[in-house]
Design a protein around this motif. Structure first.
Motif, PDB file in Angstrom:
ATOM      1  N   VAL A 284      52.149 135.802 -75.884  1.00  0.00           N
ATOM      2  CA  VAL A 284      51.926 137.196 -75.486  1.00  0.00           C
ATOM      3  C   VAL A 284      50.569 137.329 -74.809  1.00  0.00           C
ATOM      4  CG1 VAL A 284      51.588 139.547 -76.337  1.00  0.00           C
ATOM      5  CG2 VAL A 284      53.432 138.138 -77.275  1.00  0.00           C
ATOM      6  N   LEU A 285      49.543 136.728 -75.402  1.00  0.00           N
ATOM      7  CA  LEU A 285      48.202 136.797 -74.818  1.00  0.00           C
ATOM      8  C   LEU A 285      48.173 136.135 -73.442  1.00  0.00           C
ATOM      9  CD1 LEU A 285      45.237 137.587 -75.237  1.00  0.00           C
ATOM     10  CD2 LEU A 285      44.879 135.369 -76.340  1.00  0.00           C
TER      11      LEU A 285
ATOM     12  N   LEU B 295      54.902 129.057 -61.910  1.00  0.00           N
ATOM     13  CA  LEU B 295      53.948 129.873 -62.660  1.00  0.00           C
ATOM     14  C   LEU B 295      54.382 130.123 -64.104  1.00  0.00           C
ATOM     15  CD1 LEU B 295      52.645 132.451 -60.026  1.00  0.00           C
ATOM     16  CD2 LEU B 295      51.747 130.214 -60.664  1.00  0.00           C
ATOM     17  N   PRO B 296      55.618 130.575 -64.374  1.00  0.00           N
ATOM     18  CA  PRO B 296      56.011 130.752 -65.784  1.00  0.00           C
ATOM     19  C   PRO B 296      55.963 129.455 -66.578  1.00  0.00           C
ATOM     20  CG  PRO B 296      57.534 131.910 -64.329  1.00  0.00           C
ATOM     21  CD  PRO B 296      56.682 131.048 -63.462  1.00  0.00           C
ATOM     22  N   ILE B 297      56.356 128.335 -65.938  1.00  0.00           N
ATOM     23  CA  ILE B 297      56.309 127.055 -66.631  1.00  0.00           C
ATOM     24  C   ILE B 297      54.867 126.690 -66.980  1.00  0.00           C
ATOM     25  CG2 ILE B 297      56.802 124.593 -66.458  1.00  0.00           C
ATOM     26  CD1 ILE B 297      59.299 126.243 -66.651  1.00  0.00           C
ATOM     27  N   GLY B 298      53.973 126.843 -66.014  1.00  0.00           N
ATOM     28  CA  GLY B 298      52.571 126.530 -66.260  1.00  0.00           C
ATOM     29  C   GLY B 298      51.979 127.385 -67.364  1.00  0.00           C
ATOM     30  N   MET B 299      52.295 128.684 -67.339  1.00  0.00           N
ATOM     31  CA  MET B 299      51.785 129.572 -68.382  1.00  0.00           C
ATOM     32  C   MET B 299      52.314 129.166 -69.752  1.00  0.00           C
ATOM     33  SD  MET B 299      52.597 133.451 -69.313  1.00  0.00           S
ATOM     34  CE  MET B 299      53.673 132.789 -70.579  1.00  0.00           C
TER      35      MET B 299
ATOM     36  N   LEU C 258      46.541 135.099 -68.618  1.00  0.00           N
ATOM     37  CA  LEU C 258      46.654 133.910 -67.772  1.00  0.00           C
ATOM     38  C   LEU C 258      47.645 134.122 -66.626  1.00  0.00           C
ATOM     39  CD1 LEU C 258      45.931 130.961 -67.228  1.00  0.00           C
ATOM     40  CD2 LEU C 258      47.729 130.295 -68.844  1.00  0.00           C
ATOM     41  N   LEU C 259      48.780 134.742 -66.909  1.00  0.00           N
ATOM     42  CA  LEU C 259      49.778 134.935 -65.856  1.00  0.00           C
ATOM     43  C   LEU C 259      49.258 135.800 -64.711  1.00  0.00           C
ATOM     44  CD1 LEU C 259      52.592 134.382 -64.778  1.00  0.00           C
ATOM     45  CD2 LEU C 259      53.405 136.349 -66.081  1.00  0.00           C
ATOM     46  N   PRO C 260      48.636 136.971 -64.975  1.00  0.00           N
ATOM     47  CA  PRO C 260      48.101 137.723 -63.837  1.00  0.00           C
ATOM     48  C   PRO C 260      47.026 136.950 -63.065  1.00  0.00           C
ATOM     49  CG  PRO C 260      47.399 138.703 -65.916  1.00  0.00           C
ATOM     50  CD  PRO C 260      48.472 137.715 -66.234  1.00  0.00           C
ATOM     51  N   ALA C 261      46.301 136.058 -63.748  1.00  0.00           N
ATOM     52  CA  ALA C 261      45.345 135.216 -63.028  1.00  0.00           C
ATOM     53  C   ALA C 261      46.091 134.281 -62.077  1.00  0.00           C
ATOM     54  CB  ALA C 261      44.512 134.406 -64.023  1.00  0.00           C
ATOM     55  N   PHE C 262      47.193 133.698 -62.538  1.00  0.00           N
ATOM     56  CA  PHE C 262      48.026 132.870 -61.661  1.00  0.00           C
ATOM     57  C   PHE C 262      48.556 133.696 -60.486  1.00  0.00           C
ATOM     58  CE2 PHE C 262      49.398 129.661 -65.162  1.00  0.00           C
ATOM     59  CZ  PHE C 262      48.204 128.974 -64.980  1.00  0.00           C
ATOM     60  N   LEU C 263      48.991 134.920 -60.775  1.00  0.00           N
ATOM     61  CA  LEU C 263      49.540 135.780 -59.722  1.00  0.00           C
ATOM     62  C   LEU C 263      48.471 136.111 -58.688  1.00  0.00           C
ATOM     63  CD1 LEU C 263      51.684 138.251 -61.878  1.00  0.00           C
ATOM     64  CD2 LEU C 263      52.426 136.171 -60.711  1.00  0.00           C
ATOM     65  N   GLY C 264      47.243 136.398 -59.168  1.00  0.00           N
ATOM     66  CA  GLY C 264      46.163 136.693 -58.236  1.00  0.00           C
ATOM     67  C   GLY C 264      45.802 135.484 -57.394  1.00  0.00           C
TER      68      GLY C 264
END
Length: 756
Positions: free
Chosen positions: A329-330, A215-219, A335-341
């Protein structure tokens, strides 16, 4: 309040993940298409208003001699190793054809004619510096118009011609000049891939889950794609320096993965408490996302502050890098919380391989030991922080002494710009540089151009030529060119030393302060020293002069922001001083490696070089912003514990040990990303990579895990001291408390120690 806005933003993204991911896909596609349609190539313009070299360039442009434009040089020698000379035979014919072919290239205003110089006479003076005294090396100097009328296609045309003629002529052909410097693409692609792979491995070891690592890599990849594409569009509007995309990629990958790591770690904490994944994502963004916004904003403000140097290419480069940081930052809060969801509860699980790597035991036994392993990690850090807190004086003195010792080489820092002689031998620019130095002397690689307006004093040119030729730092003076329309004269002179040599800068300074004023006297005539070497020397001097003011401004800004966040006088003061100490140590190590050559071979450095003039300012801006990541993340947890318990010692041990594993993982990621760029061929990129990696390593180890607990222990409860009058004046900031858990309004509780 920021916390409420981030909570709503993160929760909404987690509840509608595919909409957000689709929006980012569309944004990335549009950005790439815009870059293809409207983007430009990066180009370097080492000029700045008000400099003597800039005044020289303006006079040259008025004269219309063409010397204000870009140049290239084609350096040739017979393939038989010197048995053949250019004075006669097939080598002479090949040289004539080469010069003719180069002259026909698009946008070429003119070329020198070494074969014609040989026809005019055989002595060195008549050869005009175009054919070496022994007749083995010849130079075709190529004059182009100014950079605004050129593009990378002109460089490609010259390189392609060289490749074709190498197969057709009995000549060894090498090329160099500022056309290469302005339009060569920086080598960063392989470094980016290495950095991403290293970061993925560290993330997998930290979380033990392929999903969590991905996830961090993708973001970061999403954010980097958008940020660099926007930077390319910016290059179509103005001159974006060639280092900006590489530096943007370097910093963007580092901060993007770090920011995602902070949010992901907090998200997994909430999942472990039994929260729904969507609610956990929203709360993670509301808590860890606040330091991310603060730290990212600090990086951006620090980098944009470089505008105080009044060097346009630095200002534009800083703006371009800031675009990438803002994009990260954006992405971290959308995007990251969308990945988390979208990942749902899978992030709470650790795979079989991950359990084995984290615990050293595979299978069912590892599953039973997951929680024990996590507790063991925290307990290990707790023991270490407790140990430092029980012996604060020796650890504070020892660590500070170590960093001060590492910073000592800064006293010998010399700024400049590495010339082609510092490039690897595999580059044609380096081989051309060596051939020119061998045949004509090292100063021929960095000619100076003196522009003079003799208005009202016809005899000034004779005095000027005589004075310049008599200077001990000048090897030779080319014939004076006088423009009939304007009367402006241009004088090309060749120093005795190479462009990056300190003696060359001394020669330039001596010409300006002694030789030219003596020749001109008090009359109306005027003269200025220009050329690439003079421009780079001027830019270096200006950035060195403005660096103290810039550092003071960044320190003051950081102090005020941290005081606002943590509502303390001593905590921000300590943070500013410790950050300054770690950056000073990184500067010192850079001087030892690049100027003294200590360990330079480990990163492929083939010769000692001065520190690039603009890098100290860039590094300070970036590093001070990046150090705020760890400062805010760590001190936020310490302050949470202090607000909860009111005990300074407990807050230090629990807060630092609770963040140590994440900070260590984040630092390892940044160090891996930055070091992957230290193996670049370009010495400037090496400096950025090594400087950033060294500073982050020092900051996350010596500073965060030794100096911070030691100094905070020594300060005791006064860490959180704030005068009552100042407490009333400052607005309240939510960074530093987990108000989402308490259901508060987002306002931070007051510290326990306020001067009433």
């Amino acid at each position: 309040m920021l916390s409420k806005a981030l909570l709503r933003l993160g929760t909404s993204a987690a509840r509608h993940p595919w909409r957000v991911i689709a929006a980012w896909l569309i944004a990335a596609t549009l950005a790439v298409l815009a870059a293809i349609a409207f983007g430009g190539r990066t180009a370097d313009s080492m000029t700045a208003p008000g400099l003597d070299s800039q005044r020289a360039a303006q006079l040259i442009e008025r004269a219309g001699t063409g010397q204000e434009g870009m140049t290239a040089q084609v350096v040739v020698t017979p393939l038989d190793g010197g048995a053949t000379f250019f004075d006669h035979g097939s080598a002479r014919t090949a040289l004539t054809r080469l010069q003719t072919e180069v002259q026909r290239l698009p946008h070429v205003l003119g070329t020198s004619d070494p074969a014609g110089a040989l026809d005019a006479g055989g002595d060195t003076g008549v050869r005009g510096g175009l054919v070496s005294a022994d007749g083995r090396i010849a130079v075709v100097r190529v004059q182009y118009p100014d950079q605004s009328r050129l593009s990378a296609e002109d460089l490609d045309a010259l390189v392609d011609l060289g490749g074709r003629l190498r197969a057709e002529l009995p000549l060894r052909i090498e090329m160099g000049g500022n056309l290469f410097y302005a339009f060569s693409d920086p080598d960063g692609g392989a470094s980016e891939l290495i950095g991403i792979l290293a970061a993925a491995a560290i993330l997998f070891l930290a979380f033990g889950s392929l999903v969590a690592a991905a996830l961090p890599i993708g973001m970061a990849v999403f954010g980097l794609t958008v940020g660099v594409a926007v930077m390319t569009v910016l290059a179509g509007v103005t001159d974006v320096p060639t280092f900006a995309p590489v530096l943007g990629s370097m910093v963007g990958l580092g901060v993007g993965i770090d920011y995602a790591l902070f949010v992901l770690a907090r998200h997994r904490e909430y999942l472990a408490r039994g929260l729904d994944p969507r609610e956990a994502a929203g709360r993670a963004v509301a808590t860890a996302g606040r330091p991310v916004v603060f730290a990212g904003g600090t990086v951006v403000v620090s980098i944009l502050g470089m505008a105080v140097a009044n060097v346009p290419f630095m200002t534009v480069g800083g703006f371009a890098v800031s675009i990438v940081v803002l994009t990260m930052v954006l992405a971290s809060v959308t995007l990251l919380p969308a990945f988390l969801g979208a990942a749902g509860p899978r992030l709470a699980r650790v795979g079989r391989i991950g359990r084995a790597l984290q615990t050293g035991r595979p299978g069912r036994l590892a599953r039973r030991r997951d929680s024990a392993a996590g507790a063991a990690h925290a307990a290990g850090w707790r023991r270490w922080i407790g140990h430092v807190s029980r012996h604060p004086v020796p650890y504070a003195v020892g660590a500070a002494g170590l960093l001060l010792t590492a910073a000592l080489p800064v006293l010998g820092l010399r700024v400049g710009l590495p010339d082609d002689g510092s490039l690897p031998h595999g580059r044609t620019e380096r081989r051309a540089y060596d051939l020119v130095a061998e045949g004509f002397g090292p100063g021929t690689n960095g000619p100076l151009v003196i522009a003079a307006d003799p208005t009202g004093d016809p005899g000034v040119l004779d005095r000027l030529v005589a004075g310049v030729a008599a200077d001990p730092g000048i090897a030779s003076v080319a014939p004076t060119h006088i423009d009939r329309a304007t009367g402006i004269a241009t004088l090309v002179v060749f120093p005795t030393t190479s462009p990056q040599d300190k003696a060359t800068a001394d020669t330039i300074a001596r010409l300006r302060t002694d030789v030219l004023p003596t020749a001109i006297g008090h009359g109306p005539a005027r003269a200025h020293v220009g050329g690439a070497a003079a421009s780079l020397s001027d830019v270096g001097r200006r950035t060195s002069q403005r660096l103290p003011a810039f550092i003071a401004a960044v320190l003051a800004m950081s102090f005020l922001l941290l005081m606002l966040v943590f509502r303390s006088i001593l905590v921000p003061l300590k943070a500013v001083l410790l950050n300054l100490l770690s950056i000073g140590a990184a500067y010192g190590i850079m001087v030892a490696v690049f100027q003294w050559g200590w360990g330079g071979a480990l990163i492929g450095l083939e010769a000692t070089v001065p520190i690039v003039s603009f890098i100290p300012m860039f590094l300070f801006a970036i590093l001070f912003g990046l150090s705020m990541d760890y400062e805010v993340f760590l001190l936020s947890r310490v302050r949470e514990e202090y607000v909860r318990t009111g005990d300074n010692g407990t807050a230090i041990v629990e807060g630092i040990s609770g963040t140590a594993r994440i900070i260590t993982s984040a630092a390892l990621i940044m160090v891996a990303v930055f070091l992957s760029f230290a193996v670049s061929e370009d010495p400037s990129i090496k400096m950025f990579g090594l400087g950033l990696a060294t500073a982050i390593f020092i900051d996350a180890t010596v500073v965060r895990m030794v100096l911070v607990p030691a100094t905070m222990t020594l300060l005791g409860r006064t860490n959180w001291w704030l005068p009552k009058w100042l407490d009333r004046m400052l607005p309240h900031s939510p960074v530093g408390t987990d108000d989402t858990d308490a259901g508060s309004t987002g306002e931070a509780p007051r510290p326990r120690l306020v001067d009433r």
